[in-house]
Design a protein around this motif. Sequence first.
Motif, PDB file in Angstrom:
ATOM      1  N   ASP A  87       0.853  -1.188   0.000  1.00 38.71           N
ATOM      2  CA  ASP A  87       0.000   0.000   0.000  1.00 38.71           C
ATOM      3  C   ASP A  87       0.889   1.238   0.000  1.00 38.71           C
ATOM      4  O   ASP A  87       1.803   1.357   0.826  1.00 38.71           O
ATOM      5  N   ALA A  88       0.638   2.156  -0.911  1.00 39.61           N
ATOM      6  CA  ALA A  88       1.476   3.355  -1.047  1.00 39.61           C
ATOM      7  C   ALA A  88       1.581   4.127   0.271  1.00 39.61           C
ATOM      8  O   ALA A  88       2.641   4.673   0.598  1.00 39.61           O
ATOM      9  N   SER A 123      -0.293   8.154  -3.396  1.00 33.95           N
ATOM     10  CA  SER A 123      -0.245   7.106  -4.419  1.00 33.95           C
ATOM     11  C   SER A 123       1.196   6.945  -4.869  1.00 33.95           C
ATOM     12  O   SER A 123       2.065   7.764  -4.536  1.00 33.95           O
ATOM     13  N   MET A 124       1.459   5.880  -5.630  1.00 24.98           N
ATOM     14  CA  MET A 124       2.802   5.648  -6.146  1.00 24.98           C
ATOM     15  C   MET A 124       3.259   6.812  -7.023  1.00 24.98           C
ATOM     16  O   MET A 124       4.453   7.075  -7.157  1.00 24.98           O
ATOM     17  N   LYS A 125       2.293   7.539  -7.605  1.00 23.24           N
ATOM     18  CA  LYS A 125       2.634   8.628  -8.515  1.00 23.24           C
ATOM     19  C   LYS A 125       3.324   9.794  -7.819  1.00 23.24           C
ATOM     20  O   LYS A 125       4.081  10.538  -8.451  1.00 23.24           O
ATOM     21  N   ASN A 126       3.035   9.999  -6.530  1.00 23.94           N
ATOM     22  CA  ASN A 126       3.708  11.113  -5.843  1.00 23.94           C
ATOM     23  C   ASN A 126       4.701  10.646  -4.790  1.00 23.94           C
ATOM     24  O   ASN A 126       5.011  11.348  -3.836  1.00 23.94           O
ATOM     25  N   LEU A 127       5.206   9.434  -4.986  1.00 23.64           N
ATOM     26  CA  LEU A 127       6.297   8.920  -4.155  1.00 23.64           C
ATOM     27  C   LEU A 127       7.548   8.748  -5.019  1.00 23.64           C
ATOM     28  O   LEU A 127       7.458   8.412  -6.195  1.00 23.64           O
ATOM     29  N   TYR A 128       8.704   8.971  -4.433  1.00 26.74           N
ATOM     30  CA  TYR A 128       9.958   8.737  -5.135  1.00 26.74           C
ATOM     31  C   TYR A 128      11.020   8.358  -4.112  1.00 26.74           C
ATOM     32  O   TYR A 128      10.853   8.556  -2.907  1.00 26.74           O
ATOM     33  N   ILE A 129      12.124   7.789  -4.606  1.00 29.37           N
ATOM     34  CA  ILE A 129      13.199   7.345  -3.719  1.00 29.37           C
ATOM     35  C   ILE A 129      14.395   8.272  -3.866  1.00 29.37           C
ATOM     36  O   ILE A 129      14.866   8.540  -4.970  1.00 29.37           O
ATOM     37  N   GLU A 130      14.872   8.743  -2.749  1.00 32.80           N
ATOM     38  CA  GLU A 130      16.057   9.608  -2.661  1.00 32.80           C
ATOM     39  C   GLU A 130      17.242   8.768  -2.216  1.00 32.80           C
ATOM     40  O   GLU A 130      17.173   8.062  -1.197  1.00 32.80           O
ATOM     41  N   THR A 131      18.325   8.793  -2.982  1.00 35.03           N
ATOM     42  CA  THR A 131      19.536   8.058  -2.608  1.00 35.03           C
ATOM     43  C   THR A 131      20.706   8.980  -2.288  1.00 35.03           C
ATOM     44  O   THR A 131      21.688   8.549  -1.687  1.00 35.03           O
ATOM     45  N   ILE A 303      -0.864 -12.244  12.099  1.00 38.18           N
ATOM     46  CA  ILE A 303       0.059 -11.119  12.201  1.00 38.18           C
ATOM     47  C   ILE A 303      -0.708  -9.808  12.092  1.00 38.18           C
ATOM     48  O   ILE A 303      -1.830  -9.769  11.590  1.00 38.18           O
ATOM     49  N   LYS A 304      -0.085  -8.757  12.536  1.00 32.54           N
ATOM     50  CA  LYS A 304      -0.629  -7.404  12.379  1.00 32.54           C
ATOM     51  C   LYS A 304       0.116  -6.680  11.260  1.00 32.54           C
ATOM     52  O   LYS A 304       1.273  -6.965  10.983  1.00 32.54           O
ATOM     53  N   TYR A 305      -0.573  -5.735  10.624  1.00 34.87           N
ATOM     54  CA  TYR A 305       0.024  -4.788   9.674  1.00 34.87           C
ATOM     55  C   TYR A 305       0.680  -5.497   8.481  1.00 34.87           C
ATOM     56  O   TYR A 305       1.810  -5.190   8.097  1.00 34.87           O
ATOM     57  N   MET A 306      -0.062  -6.438   7.889  1.00 33.73           N
ATOM     58  CA  MET A 306       0.469  -7.245   6.787  1.00 33.73           C
ATOM     59  C   MET A 306       0.889  -6.384   5.596  1.00 33.73           C
ATOM     60  O   MET A 306       0.254  -5.386   5.284  1.00 33.73           O
ATOM     61  N   HIS A 307       1.985  -6.775   4.973  1.00 31.67           N
ATOM     62  CA  HIS A 307       2.558  -6.117   3.787  1.00 31.67           C
ATOM     63  C   HIS A 307       3.030  -4.692   4.099  1.00 31.67           C
ATOM     64  O   HIS A 307       2.955  -3.805   3.249  1.00 31.67           O
ATOM     65  N   THR A 308       3.521  -4.504   5.310  1.00 30.98           N
ATOM     66  CA  THR A 308       4.191  -3.256   5.672  1.00 30.98           C
ATOM     67  C   THR A 308       5.576  -3.600   6.209  1.00 30.98           C
ATOM     68  O   THR A 308       5.934  -4.782   6.345  1.00 30.98           O
ATOM     69  N   SER A 309       6.330  -2.581   6.573  1.00 28.20           N
ATOM     70  CA  SER A 309       7.670  -2.822   7.123  1.00 28.20           C
ATOM     71  C   SER A 309       7.636  -3.095   8.618  1.00 28.20           C
ATOM     72  O   SER A 309       8.676  -3.345   9.230  1.00 28.20           O
ATOM     73  N   VAL A 310       6.434  -3.050   9.218  1.00 30.98           N
ATOM     74  CA  VAL A 310       6.331  -3.242  10.679  1.00 30.98           C
ATOM     75  C   VAL A 310       5.326  -4.350  11.019  1.00 30.98           C
ATOM     76  O   VAL A 310       4.550  -4.240  11.959  1.00 30.98           O
TER      77      VAL A 310
END
Length: 343
Positions: A87-88, A123-131, A303-310
């Motif tokens: 989920d975005a 949404s995925m459209k307004n997300l980006y990855i900064e390296t 489990i809780k919070y499936m498909h997240t990092s937590v």
Amino acid sequence: MKGLDFFRIICEAHAPSGREDWLYSIIKDNFKEFGDTTITKLNNMYIHKKGITSNKLMIMSHVDEVFLMVKEISEDGFIKFEGFGVDAKSLVSQEVIIHGKEDISGIVALKYNYNDKDKSKVSMKNLYIETGFNKEKLSGIVKLGDYITLDRKMIYLLNNNVSCKSIDNRASIFAMYVCAEELKNVNSDLDIYFVCSCQEEVGHRGAKMVSYDIKPDIGIALDVTFDSGILGDNNRENKLGKGPVICIGPNIHAKIRNRLIETADKYNIPYQVEVEPGNTGTDAWDIQTSVGGIATILVSIPIKYMHTSVEVVNIEDIRNTGRLLARLIQDLKESELEGLFCF
């Protein structure tokens, strides 16, 4: 608890759909004392523990995790991406690893639109990855289609709970480890195959392949399911710490399910039940209809919070899942199978 470091390591490691092999050396090192390991051409792995008879029981847990992929490198050096199973909203401000020619750390940033009246829209459209790299430097390391995975260390919570990424479905791999450890000195009637399946998150593909390869008499799919507590799925009754969840429905072989419940009652192992009248959305769906039909059951870990990092899981639920399957296998005799398979 023995093996807890193994669980932490496999949760923190990275193995998106199609690259399950990134995890196999770790799994092989920890399962090698339990049987012979085979890795198939399309990235399934199984550990075979020889039984007394030629009848086969397969326990399957998928290895892959949800993931992102590089879609574009902008002129400013930002990475645009496509996601699968994530989920975005859960990605905002998360740490990720881009698996290019070398692994690169990044953060997921939200491009905030101050003119948008709906401030909650993500949404995925307004997300980006900064390296931190510019496009020239980044393009020498990263290419379109490279995998991106969430990056998270395991956190130890109260009441024997832990949180990490990829608990879906590394919790089930750890449950298989517990099961194998319990059966280490047991000569079971049935041949046992501990299977790590590939590409479950993109369509249960590994389940189909390996079912035809092994052709088991009984297939047990291990996966996670949604907790129904605070912030959980209100349509379910699954609770962390209350034991493994045994599924009931047309995807499930009724007599073997009942045999599993009898085993839990016999050994005082806590369990829960979950009704699924349709597609379970797990490897069980594909195991059941392979090779002319396989007697299949599904056991899930809440489990809780499936498909997240937590994602959050209770360690005792994992342990009791492994114990329950070990007791079933320990007690199951070849002479029972014909009666179990008859409707």
